[in-house]
Design an enzyme around this catalytic site. Sequence first.
Site, PDB file in Angstrom:
ATOM      1  N   CYS A  56       5.845  -6.226  -3.077  1.00 15.55           N
ATOM      2  CA  CYS A  56       5.078  -7.313  -3.848  1.00 15.55           C
ATOM      3  C   CYS A  56       4.848  -7.115  -5.447  1.00 15.55           C
ATOM      4  O   CYS A  56       4.387  -6.213  -5.880  1.00 15.55           O
ATOM      5  CB  CYS A  56       3.983  -7.629  -3.111  1.00 15.55           C
ATOM      6  SG  CYS A  56       2.742  -8.937  -3.981  1.00 15.55           S
ATOM      7  N   CYS A  59       1.213  -7.177  -6.401  1.00 11.69           N
ATOM      8  CA  CYS A  59       0.663  -5.832  -6.423  1.00 11.69           C
ATOM      9  C   CYS A  59       1.147  -4.787  -7.168  1.00 11.69           C
ATOM     10  O   CYS A  59       0.172  -4.201  -7.748  1.00 11.69           O
ATOM     11  CB  CYS A  59       1.094  -5.461  -4.724  1.00 11.69           C
ATOM     12  SG  CYS A  59       0.870  -6.609  -3.480  1.00 11.69           S
ATOM     13  N   CYS A 404      12.070 -14.541  -8.037  1.00 11.86           N
ATOM     14  CA  CYS A 404      11.790 -14.421  -7.071  1.00 11.86           C
ATOM     15  C   CYS A 404      12.646 -13.922  -5.974  1.00 11.86           C
ATOM     16  O   CYS A 404      13.838 -14.745  -5.767  1.00 11.86           O
ATOM     17  CB  CYS A 404      10.901 -15.581  -6.405  1.00 11.86           C
ATOM     18  SG  CYS A 404      10.652 -15.675  -4.600  1.00 11.86           S
ATOM     19  N   CYS A 407      13.591 -16.538  -3.095  1.00 11.72           N
ATOM     20  CA  CYS A 407      13.897 -17.863  -3.638  1.00 11.72           C
ATOM     21  C   CYS A 407      15.649 -17.471  -3.841  1.00 11.72           C
ATOM     22  O   CYS A 407      16.335 -18.489  -3.404  1.00 11.72           O
ATOM     23  CB  CYS A 407      13.511 -18.023  -4.900  1.00 11.72           C
ATOM     24  SG  CYS A 407      11.564 -18.314  -4.851  1.00 11.72           S
TER      25      CYS A 407
END
Length: 495
Positions: A56, A59, A404, A407
């Site tokens: 992530c 994160c 992303c 995506c």
Amino acid sequence: MVGAVCFLPAVTVTLLSCFPVAMSSRRDVLELGDSDFDYLAAEHETMLVKFYAPWCGHCKKLAPEFEKAAAKLKGSVQLAKVDCTAQSETCSRFGVTGYPSLKIFRYGKDSAPYDGPRSADGIYQYMKKQTGPDSVHLKTKEAFHSFVNNYDASIVGVFSGSDSSGLAEFVKAAGLLREQFRFAHITDMQIAEGHSIDTESVLLFRPPRLSSKFEDSVVVFKDFLTISSLRRFIRDHIYGVCPHMTMENRDRLRVRDLLTAYYDLDYHHNVRGSNYWRNRVLKVGSKYTGRGLMFSVANKKDFLVELEDEYGLGMSDGGELPFVIIRTKLGHKYIMREEFTRDGQSLERFLEDYFAGNLKRYIKSEPVPEKNTAAVKKVVAESFDDIVNDPSKDVLIQFYSPTCPHCKKLEPVYRELAETLYAEKNLVIAKMNAVDNDIPLGYDVQGYPTFYFALAGKKDEPIRYQGTRELKDFLKFLKREASHSLTVSGSRDEL
């Protein structure tokens, strides 16, 4: 404050290990897992736990700030982390649905979600307020004066004795609001002499550094004390006419229409210089109280990333002079183009134009594409109304981030969807870069990709698509929700 999260993928792979999770890391953040969470967490009065996934991006960004905060809080508040890709049982038990998720635990029990800032200093300040009593008992005048002479605002309950019913209610309120404000109480009313009170009351002390002739430094609450009435009193008076906006309190301030003057502000080392421009904002702002607009000042260095990303402003813009922005609670933004004059006249002209409705909204947008002939239509903020809010068309729009990975993985599926439906004259498949364009009101985008369906004739009620990201599921959703019958092959039941 709500931070950005990485949404869980449709399928979570649980990594199994034959080795137990280490009881602690060599650093100051405790590593917890399925086998040891309960008994290790129970050892700590207050603990902040970060539930995360190694892949992530949010994160990874939080990790160094979390480590710094853990070092500063060592000995008072324990910080811990749980890798949800390896310790799925624990994460599932505490309802973790996005990364990173932060929760406050008390003696191993889930106490509350962490809604504070994500910077090291912000985490430190927020969690320090979680330690000790909800309200500090001040027993001497010296302790009283020391408590209120603080960098931040203070709320002090003044009661006739420790058995006062008002005190019990005050402490309950302090327990609910302690993460936002500092609370203390006295049970000898003479300690607060000099504040012209002869009955039980609550004194709200605004930060001494913000003391000004334009407003009171102390506000007295004398109404019947309940949690609700005290909460309203604090909400209405804590900030005064022109508070100092920080990364930690910005979300609370921005629930209202807010004007902010950004400049080289430093209340730790240069109180007088910081108040020079604030006093000018105060002087002008005091003429507009009661008109629904709040005022604030902020250090432009603290908000540099936001100012660059949202407004294209840098450190050199404005020089030593403040630059001023109005941001409404609906997300509308207005920039003061005229140079801030020392007499405040330019600010007053800006406000007159704002209240008269003469200002043009600022919209962050990529350039409108000269050609937009691909099956998936590119939407930017400047073209959103023309394409997505076209009253004659149904529009499925994807909000994405260029970086992303989810995506990028979805691109061929989304393109195939658009090509499959290309002949549908009343349906548009579109996408918008949500990083480089302002997201319109009514579209809540907290992670990527996020999909919404804007129906013809119902553009103020966009429907969020929360199904799986397969071609057949997109088609099934569109056939069910579209305002016009689709001619794509396959029956409704098949799709």
